[in-house]
Scaffold this motif. Structure first.
Motif, PDB file in Angstrom:
ATOM      1  N   ILE A   5       0.763  -1.436   0.094  1.00  0.00           N
ATOM      2  CA  ILE A   5       0.150   0.130  -0.117  1.00  0.00           C
ATOM      3  C   ILE A   5       1.077   1.186  -0.028  1.00  0.00           C
ATOM      4  O   ILE A   5       1.772   1.128   0.684  1.00  0.00           O
ATOM      5  CB  ILE A   5      -0.798  -0.046   1.131  1.00  0.00           C
ATOM      6  CG1 ILE A   5      -2.067   1.181   1.118  1.00  0.00           C
ATOM      7  CG2 ILE A   5      -0.121  -0.139   2.566  1.00  0.00           C
ATOM      8  CD1 ILE A   5      -3.031   1.020   1.909  1.00  0.00           C
ATOM      9  N   PHE A   6       0.520   2.198  -0.728  1.00  0.00           N
ATOM     10  CA  PHE A   6       1.210   3.570  -0.714  1.00  0.00           C
ATOM     11  C   PHE A   6       0.225   4.467  -0.296  1.00  0.00           C
ATOM     12  O   PHE A   6      -0.867   4.826  -0.666  1.00  0.00           O
ATOM     13  CB  PHE A   6       1.570   3.963  -2.099  1.00  0.00           C
ATOM     14  CG  PHE A   6       2.511   5.198  -2.248  1.00  0.00           C
ATOM     15  CD1 PHE A   6       3.670   5.164  -1.769  1.00  0.00           C
ATOM     16  CD2 PHE A   6       1.909   6.271  -2.805  1.00  0.00           C
ATOM     17  CE1 PHE A   6       4.605   6.371  -1.808  1.00  0.00           C
ATOM     18  CE2 PHE A   6       2.653   7.411  -2.867  1.00  0.00           C
ATOM     19  CZ  PHE A   6       4.030   7.699  -2.402  1.00  0.00           C
ATOM     20  N   THR A   7       0.702   5.246   1.006  1.00  0.00           N
ATOM     21  CA  THR A   7      -0.119   6.282   1.295  1.00  0.00           C
ATOM     22  C   THR A   7       0.596   7.730   1.318  1.00  0.00           C
ATOM     23  O   THR A   7       1.719   7.752   1.181  1.00  0.00           O
ATOM     24  CB  THR A   7      -0.382   6.037   2.817  1.00  0.00           C
ATOM     25  OG1 THR A   7       0.913   6.097   3.539  1.00  0.00           O
ATOM     26  CG2 THR A   7      -0.867   4.250   2.998  1.00  0.00           C
ATOM     27  N   GLU A   8      -0.306   8.586   1.759  1.00  0.00           N
ATOM     28  CA  GLU A   8      -0.020  10.155   2.006  1.00  0.00           C
ATOM     29  C   GLU A   8       1.441   9.999   2.904  1.00  0.00           C
ATOM     30  O   GLU A   8       2.397  10.819   2.748  1.00  0.00           O
ATOM     31  CB  GLU A   8      -0.794  10.844   2.422  1.00  0.00           C
ATOM     32  CG  GLU A   8      -1.896  11.158   1.362  1.00  0.00           C
ATOM     33  CD  GLU A   8      -3.322  11.790   2.038  1.00  0.00           C
ATOM     34  OE1 GLU A   8      -3.977  12.353   1.342  1.00  0.00           O
ATOM     35  OE2 GLU A   8      -3.404  11.496   2.952  1.00  0.00           O
ATOM     36  N   ARG A   9       1.260   9.294   4.087  1.00  0.00           N
ATOM     37  CA  ARG A   9       2.269   9.157   5.027  1.00  0.00           C
ATOM     38  C   ARG A   9       3.630   8.774   4.152  1.00  0.00           C
ATOM     39  O   ARG A   9       4.584   9.015   4.841  1.00  0.00           O
ATOM     40  CB  ARG A   9       1.607   8.609   6.171  1.00  0.00           C
ATOM     41  CG  ARG A   9       2.868   8.510   7.254  1.00  0.00           C
ATOM     42  CD  ARG A   9       2.259   7.625   8.410  1.00  0.00           C
ATOM     43  NE  ARG A   9       1.303   8.468   8.889  1.00  0.00           N
ATOM     44  CZ  ARG A   9       0.459   8.010  10.280  1.00  0.00           C
ATOM     45  NH1 ARG A   9       0.575   6.581  10.564  1.00  0.00           N
ATOM     46  NH2 ARG A   9      -0.350   8.720  10.829  1.00  0.00           N
ATOM     47  N   ASP A  10       3.435   7.679   3.424  1.00  0.00           N
ATOM     48  CA  ASP A  10       4.582   7.147   2.988  1.00  0.00           C
ATOM     49  C   ASP A  10       5.304   8.124   1.817  1.00  0.00           C
ATOM     50  O   ASP A  10       6.343   8.222   1.947  1.00  0.00           O
ATOM     51  CB  ASP A  10       4.330   5.704   1.886  1.00  0.00           C
ATOM     52  CG  ASP A  10       3.952   4.617   2.635  1.00  0.00           C
ATOM     53  OD1 ASP A  10       4.330   4.281   3.658  1.00  0.00           O
ATOM     54  OD2 ASP A  10       2.939   3.907   2.128  1.00  0.00           O
ATOM     55  N   TYR A  11       4.473   8.882   1.273  1.00  0.00           N
ATOM     56  CA  TYR A  11       5.157  10.040   0.368  1.00  0.00           C
ATOM     57  C   TYR A  11       5.784  11.086   1.332  1.00  0.00           C
ATOM     58  O   TYR A  11       7.056  11.171   1.005  1.00  0.00           O
ATOM     59  CB  TYR A  11       4.004  10.847  -0.359  1.00  0.00           C
ATOM     60  CG  TYR A  11       4.656  11.672  -1.016  1.00  0.00           C
ATOM     61  CD1 TYR A  11       5.022  11.495  -2.320  1.00  0.00           C
ATOM     62  CD2 TYR A  11       4.666  13.273  -0.714  1.00  0.00           C
ATOM     63  CE1 TYR A  11       5.656  12.601  -3.146  1.00  0.00           C
ATOM     64  CE2 TYR A  11       5.352  14.269  -1.506  1.00  0.00           C
ATOM     65  CZ  TYR A  11       5.804  13.803  -2.748  1.00  0.00           C
ATOM     66  OH  TYR A  11       6.400  14.720  -3.485  1.00  0.00           O
ATOM     67  N   LEU A  12       5.197  11.391   2.306  1.00  0.00           N
ATOM     68  CA  LEU A  12       5.969  12.298   3.265  1.00  0.00           C
ATOM     69  C   LEU A  12       7.400  11.768   3.820  1.00  0.00           C
ATOM     70  O   LEU A  12       8.536  12.563   3.864  1.00  0.00           O
ATOM     71  CB  LEU A  12       5.319  13.093   4.310  1.00  0.00           C
ATOM     72  CG  LEU A  12       3.890  13.756   4.226  1.00  0.00           C
ATOM     73  CD1 LEU A  12       3.002  13.725   5.239  1.00  0.00           C
ATOM     74  CD2 LEU A  12       4.505  14.922   3.625  1.00  0.00           C
ATOM     75  N   ARG A  13       7.507  10.479   4.274  1.00  0.00           N
ATOM     76  CA  ARG A  13       8.408   9.982   4.890  1.00  0.00           C
ATOM     77  C   ARG A  13       9.556   9.536   3.971  1.00  0.00           C
ATOM     78  O   ARG A  13      10.720   9.568   4.113  1.00  0.00           O
ATOM     79  CB  ARG A  13       8.243   8.837   5.735  1.00  0.00           C
ATOM     80  CG  ARG A  13       7.330   9.132   6.921  1.00  0.00           C
ATOM     81  CD  ARG A  13       6.835   8.215   7.792  1.00  0.00           C
ATOM     82  NE  ARG A  13       6.147   8.766   9.014  1.00  0.00           N
ATOM     83  CZ  ARG A  13       5.558   7.761   9.981  1.00  0.00           C
ATOM     84  NH1 ARG A  13       5.490   6.573   9.558  1.00  0.00           N
ATOM     85  NH2 ARG A  13       4.833   8.407  10.925  1.00  0.00           N
ATOM     86  N   ARG A  14       8.886   8.966   2.934  1.00  0.00           N
ATOM     87  CA  ARG A  14      10.074   8.220   1.904  1.00  0.00           C
ATOM     88  C   ARG A  14      10.392   9.025   0.786  1.00  0.00           C
ATOM     89  O   ARG A  14      11.295   8.456  -0.058  1.00  0.00           O
ATOM     90  CB  ARG A  14       9.510   6.917   1.636  1.00  0.00           C
ATOM     91  CG  ARG A  14       9.403   5.920   2.793  1.00  0.00           C
ATOM     92  CD  ARG A  14       8.865   4.551   2.795  1.00  0.00           C
ATOM     93  NE  ARG A  14       8.723   3.827   3.875  1.00  0.00           N
ATOM     94  CZ  ARG A  14       7.677   3.051   4.267  1.00  0.00           C
ATOM     95  NH1 ARG A  14       6.596   3.095   3.293  1.00  0.00           N
ATOM     96  NH2 ARG A  14       7.486   2.368   5.099  1.00  0.00           N
ATOM     97  N   ILE A  15       9.523   9.850   0.170  1.00  0.00           N
ATOM     98  CA  ILE A  15      10.016  10.802  -0.895  1.00  0.00           C
ATOM     99  C   ILE A  15      10.563  12.203  -0.442  1.00  0.00           C
ATOM    100  O   ILE A  15      11.600  12.727  -0.651  1.00  0.00           O
ATOM    101  CB  ILE A  15       8.743  10.969  -1.658  1.00  0.00           C
ATOM    102  CG1 ILE A  15       8.276   9.497  -2.310  1.00  0.00           C
ATOM    103  CG2 ILE A  15       8.953  11.913  -3.087  1.00  0.00           C
ATOM    104  CD1 ILE A  15       9.274   8.885  -3.188  1.00  0.00           C
ATOM    105  N   ALA A  16       9.751  12.816   0.380  1.00  0.00           N
ATOM    106  CA  ALA A  16       9.967  14.264   0.695  1.00  0.00           C
ATOM    107  C   ALA A  16      11.101  14.420   1.721  1.00  0.00           C
ATOM    108  O   ALA A  16      12.086  15.217   1.391  1.00  0.00           O
ATOM    109  CB  ALA A  16       8.832  14.949   1.274  1.00  0.00           C
ATOM    110  N   LEU A  17      10.928  13.592   2.499  1.00  0.00           N
ATOM    111  CA  LEU A  17      12.002  13.644   3.869  1.00  0.00           C
ATOM    112  C   LEU A  17      13.581  13.123   3.017  1.00  0.00           C
ATOM    113  O   LEU A  17      14.647  13.441   3.638  1.00  0.00           O
ATOM    114  CB  LEU A  17      11.821  12.990   5.104  1.00  0.00           C
ATOM    115  CG  LEU A  17      10.658  13.909   5.718  1.00  0.00           C
ATOM    116  CD1 LEU A  17      10.328  12.982   7.143  1.00  0.00           C
ATOM    117  CD2 LEU A  17      11.177  15.233   6.291  1.00  0.00           C
ATOM    118  N   GLU A  18      13.538  11.961   2.405  1.00  0.00           N
ATOM    119  CA  GLU A  18      14.639  11.356   1.894  1.00  0.00           C
ATOM    120  C   GLU A  18      15.319  12.012   0.631  1.00  0.00           C
ATOM    121  O   GLU A  18      16.276  11.596   0.065  1.00  0.00           O
ATOM    122  CB  GLU A  18      14.313   9.909   1.525  1.00  0.00           C
ATOM    123  CG  GLU A  18      13.968   9.001   3.142  1.00  0.00           C
ATOM    124  CD  GLU A  18      13.821   7.630   2.612  1.00  0.00           C
ATOM    125  OE1 GLU A  18      13.908   7.217   1.469  1.00  0.00           O
ATOM    126  OE2 GLU A  18      13.262   7.007   3.831  1.00  0.00           O
ATOM    127  N   GLY A  19      14.608  12.884   0.059  1.00  0.00           N
ATOM    128  CA  GLY A  19      14.983  13.702  -1.186  1.00  0.00           C
ATOM    129  C   GLY A  19      14.943  13.107  -2.375  1.00  0.00           C
ATOM    130  O   GLY A  19      15.655  13.131  -3.481  1.00  0.00           O
TER     131      GLY A  19
END
Length: 145
Positions: A49-63
């Motif tokens: 599952i891909f969630t908004e929370r995954d986006y914040l933690r694994r895309i935005a914060l990891e660059g």
């Protein structure tokens, strides 16, 4: 009240994407369908599952960039799932304990739906409103005997 009453819609109504799709594609589909998560499926198998929370933690914060990152690289693969016979209250307790907002629903290993914490809270409120109305009718003498 069980989860089965909340997932009566067709499995074709589920918002899904393949694991090789980009995060950008996943987000586009989520926005289009106004949902906070998307199920990652490969063939008939639920992979994550891909969630908004995954986006914040694994895309935005990891660059990372959403146009270049595959969903499989940032999805939650360690899924918590429930069956359609699980109670709404049981699911709410599970979601609170595991700090999750979405639960895929599987029947005999087959994906049949997904419920969000909002779906469950709404169902719980409707049940409470029905109980309150029943009590009002009983007190006013209008309760069928």
């Amino acid at each position: 009240m069980t989860i089965a009453s909340l997932v009566g819609r067709s499995p074709t109504d589920l918002v899904t994407i393949g694991p090789d799709a980009t995060v950008f594609e996943a987000i586009g589909r989520m926005v289009e369908r106004n949902v906070g998560s998307i199920l990652v499926v490969e063939g008939d198998a639920l992979r994550g599952i891909f969630t908004e929370r995954d986006y914040l933690r694994r895309i935005a914060l990891e660059g990372r960039t959403s146009r270049e990152t595959a969903v499989r690289d940032v999805m939650t693969a360690d899924l918590v799932t429930v069956g359609p016979d699980e109670s709404v209250d049981g699911c709410l307790a599970l979601m609170t304990k595991r700090k999750i907002r979405h639960l895929p629903v599987l029947r005999d290993g087959e994906l049949v739906g997904v419920v969000s914490i909002g779906d469950l809270v709404r169902a719980r409120l409707q049940r409470a409103e029905g109980e309150a109305e029943g009590l009002r009718q009983f007190v006013s003498g209008g309760y069928p005997g």
